[in-house]
Structures are given as C-alpha cells and as structure tokens.
Design a protein around this motif. Structure first.
Motif, PDB file in Angstrom:
ATOM      1  N   ARG A   2      39.913 -37.101 -13.530  1.00  0.00           N
ATOM      2  CA  ARG A   2      38.739 -37.090 -14.605  1.00  0.00           C
ATOM      3  C   ARG A   2      38.169 -35.955 -14.686  1.00  0.00           C
ATOM      4  NH1 ARG A   2      34.557 -41.853 -12.453  1.00  0.00           N
ATOM      5  NH2 ARG A   2      35.936 -43.672 -13.137  1.00  0.00           N
ATOM      6  N   ALA A   3      38.253 -35.074 -13.776  1.00  0.00           N
ATOM      7  CA  ALA A   3      37.653 -33.606 -13.929  1.00  0.00           C
ATOM      8  C   ALA A   3      38.710 -32.969 -14.680  1.00  0.00           C
ATOM      9  CB  ALA A   3      37.469 -32.964 -12.518  1.00  0.00           C
ATOM     10  N   ALA A   6      38.082 -33.837 -18.528  1.00  0.00           N
ATOM     11  CA  ALA A   6      36.868 -33.221 -18.969  1.00  0.00           C
ATOM     12  C   ALA A   6      37.143 -31.619 -19.269  1.00  0.00           C
ATOM     13  CB  ALA A   6      35.776 -33.331 -17.901  1.00  0.00           C
ATOM     14  N   SER A   9      39.238 -31.599 -22.357  1.00  0.00           N
ATOM     15  CA  SER A   9      38.509 -31.826 -23.477  1.00  0.00           C
ATOM     16  C   SER A   9      37.464 -30.730 -23.929  1.00  0.00           C
ATOM     17  CB  SER A   9      37.613 -32.994 -23.108  1.00  0.00           C
ATOM     18  OG  SER A   9      36.657 -33.263 -24.167  1.00  0.00           O
ATOM     19  N   GLU A  82      22.130 -20.806 -23.652  1.00  0.00           N
ATOM     20  CA  GLU A  82      21.683 -21.245 -24.915  1.00  0.00           C
ATOM     21  C   GLU A  82      20.673 -20.503 -25.598  1.00  0.00           C
ATOM     22  OE1 GLU A  82      20.461 -25.026 -23.618  1.00  0.00           O
ATOM     23  OE2 GLU A  82      22.320 -25.514 -23.078  1.00  0.00           O
ATOM     24  N   GLY A  89      19.113 -22.865 -21.318  1.00  0.00           N
ATOM     25  CA  GLY A  89      20.163 -23.452 -20.068  1.00  0.00           C
ATOM     26  C   GLY A  89      21.728 -22.887 -20.134  1.00  0.00           C
ATOM     27  N   ARG A  90      22.553 -23.393 -19.344  1.00  0.00           N
ATOM     28  CA  ARG A  90      23.942 -22.956 -19.391  1.00  0.00           C
ATOM     29  C   ARG A  90      24.464 -24.182 -19.226  1.00  0.00           C
ATOM     30  NH1 ARG A  90      24.166 -18.652 -14.951  1.00  0.00           N
ATOM     31  NH2 ARG A  90      23.155 -20.425 -13.772  1.00  0.00           N
ATOM     32  N   GLN A  91      25.758 -24.181 -19.524  1.00  0.00           N
ATOM     33  CA  GLN A  91      26.581 -25.192 -19.380  1.00  0.00           C
ATOM     34  C   GLN A  91      27.209 -25.655 -18.236  1.00  0.00           C
ATOM     35  OE1 GLN A  91      30.036 -26.127 -22.340  1.00  0.00           O
ATOM     36  NE2 GLN A  91      31.291 -25.601 -20.710  1.00  0.00           N
ATOM     37  N   THR A  94      25.308 -28.656 -16.558  1.00  0.00           N
ATOM     38  CA  THR A  94      25.987 -29.876 -16.668  1.00  0.00           C
ATOM     39  C   THR A  94      27.285 -30.155 -16.172  1.00  0.00           C
ATOM     40  OG1 THR A  94      25.016 -29.695 -19.115  1.00  0.00           O
ATOM     41  CG2 THR A  94      26.564 -31.649 -18.661  1.00  0.00           C
ATOM     42  N   THR A  97      26.928 -31.050 -12.346  1.00  0.00           N
ATOM     43  CA  THR A  97      26.072 -32.425 -12.210  1.00  0.00           C
ATOM     44  C   THR A  97      27.069 -33.491 -12.449  1.00  0.00           C
ATOM     45  OG1 THR A  97      24.956 -32.125 -14.134  1.00  0.00           O
ATOM     46  CG2 THR A  97      23.696 -31.798 -12.230  1.00  0.00           C
TER      47      THR A  97
ATOM     48  N   PRO B  83      28.638 -39.571  -9.448  1.00  0.00           N
ATOM     49  CA  PRO B  83      27.340 -39.044  -9.659  1.00  0.00           C
ATOM     50  C   PRO B  83      26.484 -39.501 -10.866  1.00  0.00           C
ATOM     51  CG  PRO B  83      28.858 -37.400  -9.901  1.00  0.00           C
ATOM     52  CD  PRO B  83      29.513 -38.581  -9.321  1.00  0.00           C
ATOM     53  N   LEU B  84      27.331 -39.266 -12.091  1.00  0.00           N
ATOM     54  CA  LEU B  84      26.632 -39.696 -13.408  1.00  0.00           C
ATOM     55  C   LEU B  84      26.072 -41.153 -13.512  1.00  0.00           C
ATOM     56  CD1 LEU B  84      28.769 -37.856 -16.222  1.00  0.00           C
ATOM     57  CD2 LEU B  84      26.659 -37.225 -15.005  1.00  0.00           C
ATOM     58  N   PRO B  94      19.724 -28.579 -22.923  1.00  0.00           N
ATOM     59  CA  PRO B  94      20.587 -29.525 -22.901  1.00  0.00           C
ATOM     60  C   PRO B  94      21.911 -29.172 -21.987  1.00  0.00           C
ATOM     61  CG  PRO B  94      20.861 -28.316 -24.954  1.00  0.00           C
ATOM     62  CD  PRO B  94      19.726 -27.820 -24.135  1.00  0.00           C
ATOM     63  N   GLY B  95      22.046 -27.993 -21.457  1.00  0.00           N
ATOM     64  CA  GLY B  95      23.206 -27.697 -20.692  1.00  0.00           C
ATOM     65  C   GLY B  95      24.548 -27.745 -21.579  1.00  0.00           C
ATOM     66  N   ALA B  96      24.385 -27.252 -22.809  1.00  0.00           N
ATOM     67  CA  ALA B  96      25.491 -27.493 -23.499  1.00  0.00           C
ATOM     68  C   ALA B  96      25.929 -26.305 -24.286  1.00  0.00           C
ATOM     69  CB  ALA B  96      25.223 -28.475 -24.850  1.00  0.00           C
ATOM     70  N   ALA B 104      30.880 -33.329 -29.287  1.00  0.00           N
ATOM     71  CA  ALA B 104      31.999 -33.160 -28.439  1.00  0.00           C
ATOM     72  C   ALA B 104      31.395 -32.860 -27.014  1.00  0.00           C
ATOM     73  CB  ALA B 104      32.669 -31.772 -28.931  1.00  0.00           C
ATOM     74  N   HIS B 105      30.259 -32.220 -26.875  1.00  0.00           N
ATOM     75  CA  HIS B 105      29.619 -31.945 -25.637  1.00  0.00           C
ATOM     76  C   HIS B 105      29.408 -33.518 -24.700  1.00  0.00           C
ATOM     77  CE1 HIS B 105      27.031 -30.632 -22.333  1.00  0.00           C
ATOM     78  NE2 HIS B 105      25.985 -31.700 -22.773  1.00  0.00           N
ATOM     79  N   ARG B 107      31.291 -35.866 -25.124  1.00  0.00           N
ATOM     80  CA  ARG B 107      32.623 -36.444 -24.861  1.00  0.00           C
ATOM     81  C   ARG B 107      33.234 -36.090 -23.719  1.00  0.00           C
ATOM     82  NH1 ARG B 107      35.316 -37.341 -30.698  1.00  0.00           N
ATOM     83  NH2 ARG B 107      34.271 -39.414 -31.113  1.00  0.00           N
ATOM     84  N   TRP B 108      32.967 -34.706 -23.422  1.00  0.00           N
ATOM     85  CA  TRP B 108      33.574 -34.190 -22.299  1.00  0.00           C
ATOM     86  C   TRP B 108      33.108 -34.744 -20.990  1.00  0.00           C
ATOM     87  CZ3 TRP B 108      31.291 -31.559 -18.505  1.00  0.00           C
ATOM     88  CH2 TRP B 108      30.180 -30.476 -18.933  1.00  0.00           C
ATOM     89  N   VAL B 109      31.591 -34.839 -21.058  1.00  0.00           N
ATOM     90  CA  VAL B 109      30.653 -35.220 -19.885  1.00  0.00           C
ATOM     91  C   VAL B 109      31.328 -36.801 -19.786  1.00  0.00           C
ATOM     92  CG1 VAL B 109      28.655 -35.710 -19.007  1.00  0.00           C
ATOM     93  CG2 VAL B 109      28.855 -33.588 -20.674  1.00  0.00           C
ATOM     94  N   ARG B 111      34.159 -38.213 -20.209  1.00  0.00           N
ATOM     95  CA  ARG B 111      35.638 -38.142 -19.674  1.00  0.00           C
ATOM     96  C   ARG B 111      35.538 -37.674 -18.173  1.00  0.00           C
ATOM     97  NH1 ARG B 111      40.089 -35.516 -23.540  1.00  0.00           N
ATOM     98  NH2 ARG B 111      41.415 -37.323 -22.472  1.00  0.00           N
ATOM     99  N   SER B 112      34.520 -36.785 -17.721  1.00  0.00           N
ATOM    100  CA  SER B 112      34.263 -36.553 -16.526  1.00  0.00           C
ATOM    101  C   SER B 112      34.154 -37.713 -15.574  1.00  0.00           C
ATOM    102  CB  SER B 112      33.280 -35.338 -16.288  1.00  0.00           C
ATOM    103  OG  SER B 112      32.004 -35.901 -16.195  1.00  0.00           O
ATOM    104  N   ALA B 113      33.431 -38.648 -16.236  1.00  0.00           N
ATOM    105  CA  ALA B 113      33.040 -39.737 -15.306  1.00  0.00           C
ATOM    106  C   ALA B 113      33.625 -41.156 -15.615  1.00  0.00           C
ATOM    107  CB  ALA B 113      31.517 -40.183 -15.679  1.00  0.00           C
ATOM    108  N   GLY B 114      34.818 -40.700 -16.729  1.00  0.00           N
ATOM    109  CA  GLY B 114      35.579 -42.047 -16.913  1.00  0.00           C
ATOM    110  C   GLY B 114      35.006 -42.998 -17.855  1.00  0.00           C
ATOM    111  N   THR B 152      22.638 -36.925 -22.568  1.00  0.00           N
ATOM    112  CA  THR B 152      23.655 -36.671 -21.378  1.00  0.00           C
ATOM    113  C   THR B 152      23.203 -37.133 -20.179  1.00  0.00           C
ATOM    114  OG1 THR B 152      23.533 -34.296 -22.466  1.00  0.00           O
ATOM    115  CG2 THR B 152      24.948 -34.667 -20.382  1.00  0.00           C
TER     116      THR B 152
END
Lengths: 254, 246
Positions: A2-3, A6, A9, A82, A89-91, A94, A97, B83-84, B94-96, B104-105, B107-109, B111-114, B152
């Motif tokens: 999954r990671a 991501a 993506s 950002e 903030g920074r990506q 996210t 987490t 975790p999510l 937003p941490g994007a 798109a932001h 979407r990748w989050v 995907r990380s959690a399926g 998110t």
C-alpha cells in the motif's frame, strides 16, 4: 505494498516528475540527433570516418539528468512548505501519519523512484538509439549481443543516480542545492571529471565509476575500470549513502 | 456521555503522560500530562509557543519526546496497524503539495490505507470541496486548505480526530459547520482532540479543556470546571496564561 502504491501515485501526480521525464527523454534524444548529424557529415566527406563506439551511450550519460531530477523532487516535494496562506505545513506530515513507520515509508519511496527511473531509462534508451538509427541509417553501429549488458548498464546507472539524488535530498531536506550541484556536474562542468585530472582516485567517484558500465572509450581516461568493477563501485556508493540517509531519517524529528 | 462499548472506549483514549521535550538547551515541554476521552471534544488550549503543536507532533510520532509517552489506547501511534482508520489528523495546514490537485492529494492518501477511490469523492462532498477538487492546492484559500486537511483526516472514518487549530481561517459558516461535525463525532462515541487559541469559537465546541502555558498544563477539567469563577472561558484562559486575575 500500500505504501508503494501511495508513493507511485504521488510521483504520477507531481508536475515536476513529468518535467523530469521529459528531460530524461528529450535531452539524450536531441543531443543524439545533433551528434549523429555531425557524424553523418564526416562520414559523407571521408570514407575513413565511422560512427564512434559510444554513439547513443554518450548521450544517455547526459540524459541521466532526468533521473536525477526525479530522485530529488520525489523527496524534496515532501519538505516544500505550503504557502503561509494555507497554514505553512509540509507533505511529510501527511505521509508519516499515513505510513508511520519511517523505514517502511523510505523503502516505499525509494522503490517507487527506482521503478520509475528504470522505466524512464528504458524509454530514453529506446528513443536515443532510435534517433541514432534514423539519422545515421546504414552507418549506425549495429546493435548486437554486446549491447545487452551495456543497455542494462544504462538502466542501472540511471536508477543508481536517481537513488543517490534521493538519498542526498533526504539528508538536505531541500531540493535546490542537490538539484543545482548534481545537474551542473552532469551537464555544465563535470567537477568529478576535472578531479580525475588531479587524482586517479576520482575515477572511483560514483558517476565516474558508474558510466564505465556502458561507456567504452572515456575521453582522457586516467584509470582502467571494467564495466563490472564500475558497477560494483557505484553500488557501494549508493548503499553507503542510502544507509546514512535511512539512519538520519529514522532518528530525527520529521 | 461515554458512548460506545467498554473495549472501544478503552482503545480510543488519548493518553499524554509526562511528556518532556528539549531542543538544545531549550525545554519546550516540561512534563505535560492529560487524557482525551471518547464521546467528548477535548480542547487543548494555550498561547502560541505554549507547546500545543509539539505535543500533537509527538502524539503522531512526527517528533520524539525526550521522555514520557503519548499513547492511542495502549500503544504509540507508530505501532497502530491501520493508522488512518484509527486516527485522522490535521496539523498546520492540509499537509499537501501545492502543485498537486486536492483530489490527487486525497487519492494517494487513500491508496496508502487501501481505501477505495469512491471514498475520496465522499470526503470531498462532506467538506464541500467537490467543485475545487481539480484545482491545485497552491490556489486554495486558507479556509479551503483547512477543509482539505479535514477531508484528509476524515478519509479513514477514524475513531479519533486530532486537529491543530481547525477553525483558523474558516468563515463563520465554516466554523459553524466544523462545530456541528465535531459535536456529531463526539455524540457517536468518538474522540476529538483539538488545539487552538481562539477561545470564543472553542467555548461552544468543547466538553473538556486542557490549558497549557510555557510547556506546562495549568488547568485540566470540564469546560465548567476550568471556566470556574470566571465569566467566560476566554477570561479564564487569560488569567491562567498571563497570571493576571481579571
């Protein structure tokens, strides 16, 4: 997995990655077209001239800038702040987490970089060799069994360069300096090449050793290094750098 | 109210236990302890630089504590298997990445959690960003950025929400909307921990209040207990954080 999904993506939706892809394909393709035209002119003028053994490969050694940009932006995009308007903030917040294990996150990111830079190298190699064939026609050096390990060497060099760029950016957490230094070294002034004029040891720097995997006639070479040795030397550099980056990344505050 | 069954309410408790954080010679947190319980909205209040963000960053495993522990149920955040689905978080914005679109932001989050793609459209709808989903995050206003951060956080429909300054930059409609959202989540037995320094907006949202100042907890209790003899939470806050009685 999954990671990794991501991270793939993320790469696919980042405009800078598409710039890197374009650079990786266009740079060697265009240089190949120019040098091949020049070679064709020389062949037409004198029957003694033949296309050099490194035709196409030389260009692919420059095209690695695409892989370098990819490796840097894949990591630096995590740390871009950002606009103050949206909170500054920074990506990476996210990212960690969503995937709290630092090591798993880093492995996923590096895997995504390795896979995409390998695909980029294959695309660039096909394009560049295609351009050489189109321009030189019957004068193009024949591609044979000997080219299989050389082309594999190109892919390996691109993947390693992308990983080195990514590893350095993990340490700097900022893209501008690694991007400027690495691109300049590949294209404008090769500091590592100049160093080989001072000490033969500089031939064992990652890029100088790595190109031996596919370049056969290095200009003014000051050391004989076989393709396999070159590959192993670069592997060692990549391993040391990535281990250092991983230790730093897992220990410090995000 | 203490919604949910017994096991769930145990798993959903946030426990901050004697956190100390030093950076160089500076002590940022000097032994912070408190709990945020299920079924309640806990307000974590303090002036800028009091240690709110540091505490939340340690809770989410982003920064390391010098000593002490921050637990989700009985484990640190980094040890959560999914975790999510357990914790949704928003810290400073937003941490994007600004070059990516909001969709798109998410979407990748996802995907990380399926999580399925359809969930992305659901949360976009919930936070009211459906029409801005194809815009780049760099073009978002502060309020839109907050909404994307909330989207998110809500992606995994988590048991716990951890939100740093969620009402910052929202217009009155947005503040009203987020207040309703947080109240609903607490009413369904989930845990909400939010930080802030805008007392007026928070007083109508929180059940419990933890006030920090200079890295220490200076008050911890229900809204009524902390407000105490003061006229408003705001008065209590200034009295507690500046030492001046009003």
């Amino acid at each position: 997995m999954r990671a990794l999904a991501a991270e793939t993506s993320k790469l696919a939706s980042l405009p800078a990655v598409w710039i890197a892809t374009a650079a990786g394909v266009v740079v060697p393709g265009v240089i190949a077209a120019i040098t091949a035209s020049a070679a064709l002119g020389a062949i037409d003028r004198g029957p003694a001239a033949i296309a050099a053994i490194d035709t196409g490969y030389q260009e692919l050694a420059f095209g690695v800038v695409g892989a370098i940009i990819l490796g840097v932006v894949a990591v630096s995009s995590e740390y871009v702040t950002e606009s103050a308007d949206s909170g500054g903030g920074r990506q990476i917040t996210t990212s960690l987490t969503a995937v709290p294990s630092r090591l798993r996150f880093l492995l996923a990111k590096l895997s995504a970089i390795a896979i995409s830079s390998a695909m980029l190298a294959i695309t660039a190699a096909v394009t560049t060799m295609g351009v050489v064939r189109v321009v030189l026609g019957e004068h193009a050096p024949a591609l044979g069994a000997d080219d299989v390990p050389r082309l594999a060497g190109v892919a390996c060099y691109w993947v390693y360069s992308a990983l080195l760029a990514a590893g350095i950016t993990v340490l700097t957490r900022h893209g501008v300096v690694p991007l400027a230094v690495l691109i300049a070294n590949t294209s404008v002034v090769s500091v590592t090449y100049l160093l080989t004029k001072i000490t033969p040891l500089a031939n064992y720097l990652p890029d100088m050793a790595g190109v031996r995997m596919f370049i056969r006639k290095l200009a003014d070479s000051t050391a004989e290094i076989s393709p396999l040795t070159g590959g192993l030397v670069m592997t060692a550099w990549v391993t040391v750098l990535l281990v250092t980056a991983a230790i730093s990344f897992t220990r410090r505050d995000a | 109210m203490t919604g949910g069954d017994a096991s769930r309410s145990h798993v959903d408790v946030i426990t901050i236990d004697n956190l100390v954080k030093r950076r160089g010679s500076r002590e940022i947190l000097s032994g912070i302890s408190f709990r945020a319980r299920p079924g309640r909205v806990t307000g974590f209040l303090g002036p800028n630089g009091a240690g709110k963000s540091s505490t939340l960053r340690i809770l989410l495993g982003l920064d390391r504590a010098t000593s002490g522990a921050a637990l989700i149920g009985s484990v640190p955040f980094a040890k959560l298997p999914d975790p999510l689905a357990m914790v949704g978080a928003m810290l400073d914005g937003p941490g994007a990445h600004r070059a990516r679109t909001g969709r798109a932001h998410l979407r990748w989050v996802a995907r990380s959690a399926g999580l399925p793609r359809a969930r992305v459209d659901e949360v976009l709808e919930v936070v009211g960003l459906t029409n801005a989903a194809s815009k780049r995050v760099g073009a978002y206003s502060l309020g839109m950025g907050r909404r994307l951060g909330l989207a998110t956080a809500l992606l995994g429909d988590p048991e716990i929400l951890v939100l740093d300054e969620p009402v910052n930059g929202l217009d009155p409609d947005g503040i009203r909307w987020i207040r309703t959202l947080l109240r609903e989540r607490a009413a369904s037995g989930r845990t909400v921990l939010l930080s802030g320094h805008l007392m007026g907006e928070l007083a109508e949202t929180v059940d419990d209040v933890v006030v920090v100042n200079e890295g220490k907890v200076v008050a911890d209790g229900t809204l009524g207990e902390v407000t105490g003899a003061y006229r408003t939470l705001e008065d209590a806050f200034f009295a507690l954080t500046t030492g001046a009685a009003s």
